[in-house]
Write a protein that holds these residues in place. Structure first.
Motif, PDB file in Angstrom:
ATOM      1  N   ASP A  19     -56.724 108.809 -31.515  1.00 38.19           N
ATOM      2  CA  ASP A  19     -56.937 108.437 -30.061  1.00 38.19           C
ATOM      3  C   ASP A  19     -55.802 109.181 -29.563  1.00 38.19           C
ATOM      4  OD1 ASP A  19     -56.962 105.218 -31.098  1.00 38.19           O
ATOM      5  OD2 ASP A  19     -57.697 105.873 -30.074  1.00 38.19           O
ATOM      6  N   SER A  20     -55.658 110.854 -30.327  1.00 37.34           N
ATOM      7  CA  SER A  20     -54.208 111.636 -29.896  1.00 37.34           C
ATOM      8  C   SER A  20     -53.549 112.425 -30.767  1.00 37.34           C
ATOM      9  CB  SER A  20     -53.145 111.215 -29.157  1.00 37.34           C
ATOM     10  OG  SER A  20     -52.351 110.479 -29.834  1.00 37.34           O
ATOM     11  N   GLU A  25     -55.478 114.998 -25.695  1.00 31.78           N
ATOM     12  CA  GLU A  25     -55.008 113.362 -25.403  1.00 31.78           C
ATOM     13  C   GLU A  25     -55.873 113.334 -24.555  1.00 31.78           C
ATOM     14  OE1 GLU A  25     -51.001 112.965 -24.930  1.00 31.78           O
ATOM     15  OE2 GLU A  25     -50.106 114.118 -26.886  1.00 31.78           O
ATOM     16  N   SER A 275     -46.477 115.272 -28.414  1.00 32.85           N
ATOM     17  CA  SER A 275     -47.175 114.899 -26.889  1.00 32.85           C
ATOM     18  C   SER A 275     -47.201 114.689 -26.265  1.00 32.85           C
ATOM     19  CB  SER A 275     -47.502 113.163 -27.324  1.00 32.85           C
ATOM     20  OG  SER A 275     -45.480 112.941 -26.581  1.00 32.85           O
ATOM     21  N   HIS A 335     -46.360 109.367 -34.150  1.00 33.15           N
ATOM     22  CA  HIS A 335     -47.313 109.198 -33.045  1.00 33.15           C
ATOM     23  C   HIS A 335     -47.212 108.936 -32.007  1.00 33.15           C
ATOM     24  CE1 HIS A 335     -49.629 110.758 -36.016  1.00 33.15           C
ATOM     25  NE2 HIS A 335     -49.497 109.868 -37.153  1.00 33.15           N
ATOM     26  N   ARG A 337     -47.234 106.560 -28.424  1.00 29.58           N
ATOM     27  CA  ARG A 337     -48.295 106.048 -27.258  1.00 29.58           C
ATOM     28  C   ARG A 337     -46.899 105.277 -26.514  1.00 29.58           C
ATOM     29  NH1 ARG A 337     -51.277 107.858 -30.289  1.00 29.58           N
ATOM     30  NH2 ARG A 337     -52.435 107.891 -31.031  1.00 29.58           N
ATOM     31  N   ASP A 386     -52.024 102.763 -31.563  1.00 27.18           N
ATOM     32  CA  ASP A 386     -52.872 102.658 -30.185  1.00 27.18           C
ATOM     33  C   ASP A 386     -51.751 102.107 -28.961  1.00 27.18           C
ATOM     34  OD1 ASP A 386     -53.652 100.247 -31.610  1.00 27.18           O
ATOM     35  OD2 ASP A 386     -55.100 100.457 -31.368  1.00 27.18           O
ATOM     36  N   GLU A 387     -52.482 101.516 -27.932  1.00 29.03           N
ATOM     37  CA  GLU A 387     -51.863 100.787 -27.636  1.00 29.03           C
ATOM     38  C   GLU A 387     -51.285  99.107 -28.021  1.00 29.03           C
ATOM     39  OE1 GLU A 387     -55.855  99.345 -26.990  1.00 29.03           O
ATOM     40  OE2 GLU A 387     -54.900 101.397 -27.250  1.00 29.03           O
TER      41      GLU A 387
END
Length: 473
Positions: A19-20, A25, A275, A335, A337, A386-387
């Motif tokens: 996902d990133s 991204e 990120s 990571h 988010r 993820d979210e």
């Protein structure tokens, strides 16, 4: 270096997320589902992984690959899996691992030296190629746009170069690639960022690094989003120390800040982007100076450093290692988010090895949001995020592993159990791990492991794929 994070990246494995993470991204990085044939009342989000997984198939590393044949990328396109190594890009059937094709290089003998993390929303991916220069060096200066919806067909190929102070071409042996929305492909050269139009490979713009009396700053890492490119740069102030800066460029090739932001780094230390939205970077000390702690830098919208978060404290030491054992996958073991950064702590060496812990930081305040046990008694690997939270694989027993999701508030939910594969080393000796359409996909450059796909336990298998490559075109 402790065992859990040795698995996650400490010289043995690094995880590149779907996902990133990696270099892109893009919110539109993955093709969407096919349009339904009849109206539906509600869209149900598919689970990240089936409740029970087992080894479905493995695909060994092709003959001729060595430790120099670096894992460079993996694209999942629904029915196919594109696996990129230094020696080439194979196309595997997602159902059983059969080799069904390959992406042809521009010229015979050229090697892969970079890949986009995923195809864009139109199914287009990009692969960079290099040619040998002498016995040990290579020039990474050609890129191909590949259409995964046409079986890996090469749409176009073009050259790219950095620029020396005297204006002559400047190449190194690897590059970074990422999409800026659907229409632009960004290519990171040693000291420029070049944007190519996906429609016709024409150059939309070139951004050049700042110049000093001794030369240009060198690019270290970059990230792309639908509207910008963020790049970290270094300049050798001395033999043992580099100066680091971060710059942001918009989709039109214009700097978003008046000047790049300087990021302080310790002697022999490095700065790598984590990120782009929000913009974060990790300041990593020399691996020989374990007493120093890494730090996470959070930037505000104007490019200024808003806060610096120590990655060592009462919780222990956060694993921040950002490179695979093969030196190519610069994927941080952290990571981001939204306003949350997920990571694992290192396993402390004392009376035996302590279990690793999952940890979350609030990027708005710079504080630790929560710390939770991530392993029963052995190793853990942060696979994805993820979210809904971070996904951690706990290699807890000789018969099965557990995949747990840690929500932003710290709530832990078991997502899957993963049966032990034929080769137990395969659970940890990986360079890329992803959750794809209910499957766990792992890719290692080690010849004894290769690619392993874990599918729902009701699927047939496991099987092993070693078949020849089908002709392309």
């Amino acid at each position: 270096m402790i065992a859990a994070l040795v698995l996650a990246g400490g010289g043995v494995a690094a995880w590149l997320l779907s996902d990133s993470g990696g270099d892109s991204e893009n919110a539109t990085a993955k093709p969407g589902p096919a349009a339904p044939t009849e109206p539906v009342k509600a869209q149900i989000k598919p689970p990240r992984a089936a409740p029970a997984l087992k080894e479905a198939w493995t695909a060994s590393v092709p003959p001729g690959d060595t430790l120099e044949s670096k894992p460079l990328g993996m694209w999942h396109t629904g029915s196919s899996l594109y696996v990129g190594r230094g020696t080439g890009v194979q196309i595997l059937d997602m159902a059983d691992g059969r080799v069904v094709g390959s992406v042809a290089p521009p010229k015979q003998g050229m090697a892969v030296c970079g890949m986009t993390e995923t195809p864009n929303g139109s199914g287009l991916g990009a692969i960079a190629w290099s040619t040998k220069v002498g016995a040990y060096n290579a020039a990474c200066n050609q890129v191909s746009l590949v259409d995964t919806r046409q079986g890996g067909k090469v749409v176009w190929t073009t050259e790219f170069h950095g620029t020396k102070k005297d204006g002559s071409p400047f190449d190194t042996d690897e590059t970074r690639l990422g999409f800026i929305g659907e229409d632009l492909l960004a290519v990171m050269t040693p000291n420029t960022v070049v944007a190519l139009r996906t429609a016709d490979r024409s150059q939309a713009w070139t951004w050049q690094n700042p110049t000093t009396q001794a030369g240009l700053w060198s690019n270290e890492s970059f990230r792309t989003t639908p509207d910008r490119v963020v790049v970290s740069m270094s300049f050798g102030a001395s033999v043992f120390r580099k100066n680091y800066s971060v710059a942001a460029i918009d989709a039109a090739g214009q700097p978003l800040w008046d000047v790049p932001t300087s990021v302080p780094a310790p002697e022999d230390g490095t700065v790598r982007l984590v990120s782009a939205r929000p913009l974060t970077a990790v300041i990593e000390p020399s691996t020989l100076k374990d007493e120093q702690a890494a730090q996470l830098v959070v930037f505000d919208d104007t490019g200024k450093i808003a806060r610096t978060i120590p990655l060592r404290g009462d919780f222990g030491k956060v694993e921040s290692y950002g490179e695979s054992m093969y030196g190519t996958l610069h994927a941080p073991a952290m990571h981001v988010r939204g306003n949350t950064m997920y990571a694992l702590t290192e396993r402390e060496i004392g009376q035996g090895l302590s279990p690793s812990q999952a940890i979350a930081f609030d990027l708005d305040t710079g504080t630790v949001r929560w710390v939770k046990p991530a392993s029963q008694n052995r190793d853990s690997v942060l696979i994805d995020a993820d979210e809904e939270g971070a996904y951690v694989l706990d290699v807890a027993s000789r018969t099965a592993s557990t995949l747990t999701r840690f929500a932003p508030d710290g709530t832990a939910t078991q997502v899957s159990t993963v049966a032990q594969p034929k080769n137990p080393m395969g659970m940890g000796m990986q360079d890329i791990g992803r959750l794809e359409n209910g499957h766990l996909v792992m890719f290692s450059g080690l010849a004894s492991i290769g690619v392993t796909v874990y599918g729902p336990s009701t699927s047939t298998g496991p099987s092993t794929s070693t078949g020849p490559t089908a002709p392309t075109g």
